[in-house]
Write a protein that holds these residues in place. Structure first.
Motif, PDB file in Angstrom:
ATOM      1  N   ASP A 101       0.852  -1.185   0.000  1.00  0.00           N
ATOM      2  CA  ASP A 101       0.000   0.000   0.000  1.00  0.00           C
ATOM      3  C   ASP A 101       0.894   1.245   0.000  1.00  0.00           C
ATOM      4  O   ASP A 101       1.758   1.401   0.878  1.00  0.00           O
ATOM      5  CB  ASP A 101      -0.891  -0.045   1.241  1.00  0.00           C
ATOM      6  CG  ASP A 101      -1.991   1.005   1.221  1.00  0.00           C
ATOM      7  OD1 ASP A 101      -1.768   2.080   0.630  1.00  0.00           O
ATOM      8  OD2 ASP A 101      -3.058   0.742   1.809  1.00  0.00           O
ATOM      9  N   SER A 102       0.703   2.110  -0.989  1.00  0.00           N
ATOM     10  CA  SER A 102       1.574   3.285  -1.125  1.00  0.00           C
ATOM     11  C   SER A 102       1.409   4.273   0.015  1.00  0.00           C
ATOM     12  O   SER A 102       2.238   5.187   0.167  1.00  0.00           O
ATOM     13  CB  SER A 102       1.302   3.983  -2.467  1.00  0.00           C
ATOM     14  OG  SER A 102      -0.060   4.422  -2.538  1.00  0.00           O
ATOM     15  N   SER A 103       0.349   4.132   0.816  1.00  0.00           N
ATOM     16  CA  SER A 103       0.167   5.043   1.950  1.00  0.00           C
ATOM     17  C   SER A 103       1.074   4.693   3.130  1.00  0.00           C
ATOM     18  O   SER A 103       1.195   5.486   4.068  1.00  0.00           O
ATOM     19  CB  SER A 103      -1.303   5.033   2.407  1.00  0.00           C
ATOM     20  OG  SER A 103      -1.648   3.757   2.911  1.00  0.00           O
ATOM     21  N   SER A 147       7.765   4.661   3.495  1.00  0.00           N
ATOM     22  CA  SER A 147       8.648   4.152   2.444  1.00  0.00           C
ATOM     23  C   SER A 147       9.658   3.128   2.948  1.00  0.00           C
ATOM     24  O   SER A 147      10.165   2.303   2.185  1.00  0.00           O
ATOM     25  CB  SER A 147       9.394   5.325   1.783  1.00  0.00           C
ATOM     26  OG  SER A 147      10.179   6.021   2.745  1.00  0.00           O
ATOM     27  N   ARG A 182       8.634  -0.467   2.177  1.00  0.00           N
ATOM     28  CA  ARG A 182       8.953  -0.905   0.821  1.00  0.00           C
ATOM     29  C   ARG A 182      10.452  -1.174   0.677  1.00  0.00           C
ATOM     30  O   ARG A 182      10.873  -2.161   0.053  1.00  0.00           O
ATOM     31  CB  ARG A 182       8.497   0.149  -0.191  1.00  0.00           C
ATOM     32  CG  ARG A 182       8.731  -0.271  -1.643  1.00  0.00           C
ATOM     33  CD  ARG A 182       8.101   0.706  -2.639  1.00  0.00           C
ATOM     34  NE  ARG A 182       8.678   2.052  -2.534  1.00  0.00           N
ATOM     35  CZ  ARG A 182       8.070   3.081  -1.933  1.00  0.00           C
ATOM     36  NH1 ARG A 182       6.866   2.923  -1.387  1.00  0.00           N
ATOM     37  NH2 ARG A 182       8.643   4.264  -1.884  1.00  0.00           N
ATOM     38  N   SER A 222       4.230  -1.183  -5.678  1.00  0.00           N
ATOM     39  CA  SER A 222       3.532  -0.199  -4.874  1.00  0.00           C
ATOM     40  C   SER A 222       2.218   0.140  -5.568  1.00  0.00           C
ATOM     41  O   SER A 222       2.205   0.495  -6.755  1.00  0.00           O
ATOM     42  CB  SER A 222       4.394   1.059  -4.710  1.00  0.00           C
ATOM     43  OG  SER A 222       3.724   2.018  -3.932  1.00  0.00           O
ATOM     44  N   PRO A 282      -1.861   2.064  -5.258  1.00  0.00           N
ATOM     45  CA  PRO A 282      -2.669   3.074  -4.548  1.00  0.00           C
ATOM     46  C   PRO A 282      -3.581   2.418  -3.517  1.00  0.00           C
ATOM     47  O   PRO A 282      -4.018   1.271  -3.702  1.00  0.00           O
ATOM     48  CB  PRO A 282      -3.478   3.727  -5.672  1.00  0.00           C
ATOM     49  CG  PRO A 282      -2.728   3.430  -6.927  1.00  0.00           C
ATOM     50  CD  PRO A 282      -2.080   2.092  -6.715  1.00  0.00           C
ATOM     51  N   THR A 316      -0.571  -3.696   3.972  1.00  0.00           N
ATOM     52  CA  THR A 316      -1.429  -2.518   4.053  1.00  0.00           C
ATOM     53  C   THR A 316      -1.766  -2.211   5.504  1.00  0.00           C
ATOM     54  O   THR A 316      -1.400  -2.969   6.417  1.00  0.00           O
ATOM     55  CB  THR A 316      -2.727  -2.750   3.244  1.00  0.00           C
ATOM     56  OG1 THR A 316      -3.519  -1.559   3.270  1.00  0.00           O
ATOM     57  CG2 THR A 316      -3.525  -3.902   3.829  1.00  0.00           C
TER      58      THR A 316
END
Length: 585
Positions: free
Chosen positions: A315-317, A320, A323, A335, A337, A352
């Motif tokens: 989940d890009s939210s 970082s 990741r 990654s 949205p 997430t």
């Protein structure tokens, strides 16, 4: 030896009276008759010796005197003493964990303890004995038993269970057998701290029989392997538990060939970590230490290389650093949205914090934080339970500022203070109840190692059922293809059968096993816990209760039954001697 009734010593006058009677009885003078002189000369060669003749003539006297003396001795009630266990009853607590297989003198500690138990059994003196074996659930194998033969058979049949000892559970369980009776408790283990004993019982004597010799041991503490784009990567930790430097040879092999052979040197009481990359793809991988130490069970480990999910969707939210940690594992990371997380269909692992998607997601999921509740501040040290996620990642040195409320029905495997920190769902999803920015975890070496363990835990295919501890009970869902599965070792030796949905009991010996039903196969692994890979020198000691004397105890064994048997034989001999002479002589 001693006498219980010295007051009967006065009865010695009866054998003295018999002796005096023989001194003053009527005697006859010898008279030679001329007509028998030649016969006497001819019969000299056939006559007995003077001593034997004297014995024949006075046999009745000696028999009567011996009988009278034995009667006097029997009245004094003589006895001999043998060492005896203190108290009214005895209780044995037998450690059956894997560390009892340590061998310092050609015999395992467990076998030596069994010999010690058999020796103590001879000192019971009809006291009842209870025997408890340790484990996750303590078991009573003998309850208030007094039959020596039955006790010996039970002791000879005890086997090592390879489970953790859980001595605190056994000690709590043993206290239910005291019943306010003076009790001698013997604990047969390798090492037990005196502070662990419940010393509040005044009528209980605690006797700990431990491992008193120095132990030389090099342990293969941890072994993990994962498939990458270029082959297999392996991570190994080797610990030297001895007080001197050790040199050993480490080998890595698959089911067919040896792939790595490396000589390693380990400083005293230190742990070294080794990594190997680009190994040949295999279905299993075995690590082995070629060393002759006192404990061989921790010298080898085997992992099953199951089919794995090779992609991670993050989940890009999320922060970082999450990741970055997964990218360092040499796997494909995507990654996506936040609004597309619930729409994923491609095989992979989802990372997430959208907890509202918990029931919707069908893919293996890793939740870091929650977006549906407010966190609370915490203060304390991170504590973890025994779990594969923490095999390489030690979380005790990280700081956590806040955590989210726990999820009811999930299993907590790590806490901060008294608040849950990491949980596992019934289907196996992993939940970290804190955002990364609420901790200093990314600064710790345990952070990428934990992510690696998460990836290993969630990427297992449906042919691998996981790692179990010895004798672990667990309900398994084995599909609907068949109601019966058969368990085999990797050497194709049959173990037992289980029914689908029933309670599965893992084998007690560490290693790889396979479950088979028709043409289907599922693999499992049985491994020792980390505690059972730690060998410590112990001690043998005794702590006595205030109402039990600490000096040696003895039991009395009477001579009287044996004297009565001898007297009976003497009476029979007297009757025979009298019969031969004639009762009227």
């Amino acid at each position: 030896m001693g006498f219980n009734q010295l007051g009967f010593l006065w009865t010695a006058i009866f054998p003295l009276a018999v002796l005096l009677y023989y001194f003053f009885r009527k005697k006859y003078a010898k008279q030679n008759v001329s007509s028998t002189l030649f016969w006497n000369e001819a019969m000299k060669e056939t006559k007995a010796s003077p001593y034997l003749k004297h014995l024949q003539r006075n046999a009745l006297f000696y028999l009567q005197m011996l009988a009278m003396i034995l009667l006097v001795i029997a009245l004094l009630q003589p006895f001999w003493k043998t060492k005896s266990l203190a108290g009214e009853q005895a209780l044995f607590i037998v450690d059956t964990s894997a560390t009892m297989e340590v061998n310092t003198n050609g015999t395992s500690l467990f076998e030596q303890h069994k010999k010690d138990m058999l020796t103590l059994v001879e000192q019971l003196s009809d006291k009842p004995l209870t025997i408890i074996t340790t484990g996750n659930q303590p078991v009573v194998i003998a309850r208030q038993e007094t039959n020596l033969n039955e006790i010996k058979n039970i002791i000879n049949d005890i086997e090592v269970s390879y489970e953790e000892e859980s001595m605190s559970k056994s000690l709590d369980f043993a206290q239910s057998f005291f019943h306010n009776k003076a009790t001698s408790v013997y604990i047969f283990t390798d090492q037990l701290d005196k502070q662990s004993l419940p010393l509040q019982y005044e009528q209980v004597s605690w006797n700990v029989v431990g491992q008193t010799k120095d132990v030389r041991n090099v342990s293969l503490k941890r072994f993990g392997a994962t498939k990458t784009n270029t082959g297999i990567s392996a991570l190994i930790q080797v610990e030297n538990q001895s007080n001197k430097e050790e040199v050993t040879e480490l080998t890595l092999s698959n089911e067919q060939t040896e792939m790595v052979k490396e000589k390693i040197t380990i400083p005293p009481n230190e742990t070294v970590t080794l990594s190997f990359n680009d190994l040949k793809e295999s279905s299993l991988l075995k690590a082995n230490l070629n060393i002759k130490d006192h404990y061989s069970l921790d010298d080898s480990m085997t992992v099953f290389m199951q089919d794995q999910l090779s992609k991670v969707f993050i989940d890009s939210s999320l922060h970082s650093l999450v990741r970055t940690a997964f990218q360092s594992l040499d796997i494909e990371v995507s990654s996506i949205p936040p609004e597309q997380v619930g729409l994923l269909k491609e095989e992979g692992i989802v990372v997430t914090n959208q907890f509202g998607l918990m029931e919707q997601l069908e893919l293996p999921s890793f939740f870091i934080g929650r977006n549906d509740v407010t966190p609370i501040e915490v203060n304390g040290v991170v504590e973890t339970l025994e779990h594969p996620l923490f095999s390489f990642a030690n979380l005790t040195d990280i700081y956590v500022n806040s955590v989210y409320p726990p999820i009811e029905g999930y299993t907590t495997i790590a806490t901060v203070g008294e608040e849950p920190f990491i949980q596992v769902s019934p289907r196996g999803d992993i939940v970290v109840l804190s955002d990364i920015q609420m901790t200093d975890w990314p600064l710790s070496p345990s952070f990428p190692l934990f992510m690696w363990s998460v990836k290993e835990q969630l990427s297992a295919g449906n042919t691998y059922l996981g790692t179990f501890s010895p004798n672990e009970r667990k309900a398994l869902s084995l599909g609907s293809a068949s109601n019966e599965w058969e368990l085999y070792t990797m050497a194709d030796e049959y173990e037992y059968s289980i029914e689908n949905g029933g309670a599965f009991i893992a084998p007690k010996k560490p290693g790889l096993y396979v479950l088979r039903s028709d043409e289907k196969e599922k693999n499992i692994s049985v491994a020792l816990s980390q505690k059972e890979k730690e060998i410590q020198k112990g001690a043998t000691y005794t702590l006595s209760g205030q109402q039990i004397e600490s000096k040696e105890n003895f039991s009395q064994h009477s001579f009287v039954p044996y004297l009565l048997i001898v007297l009976l034989l003497l009476f029979v001999l007297e009757w025979e001697v009298q019969r031969r002479r004639g009762f009227t002589s």
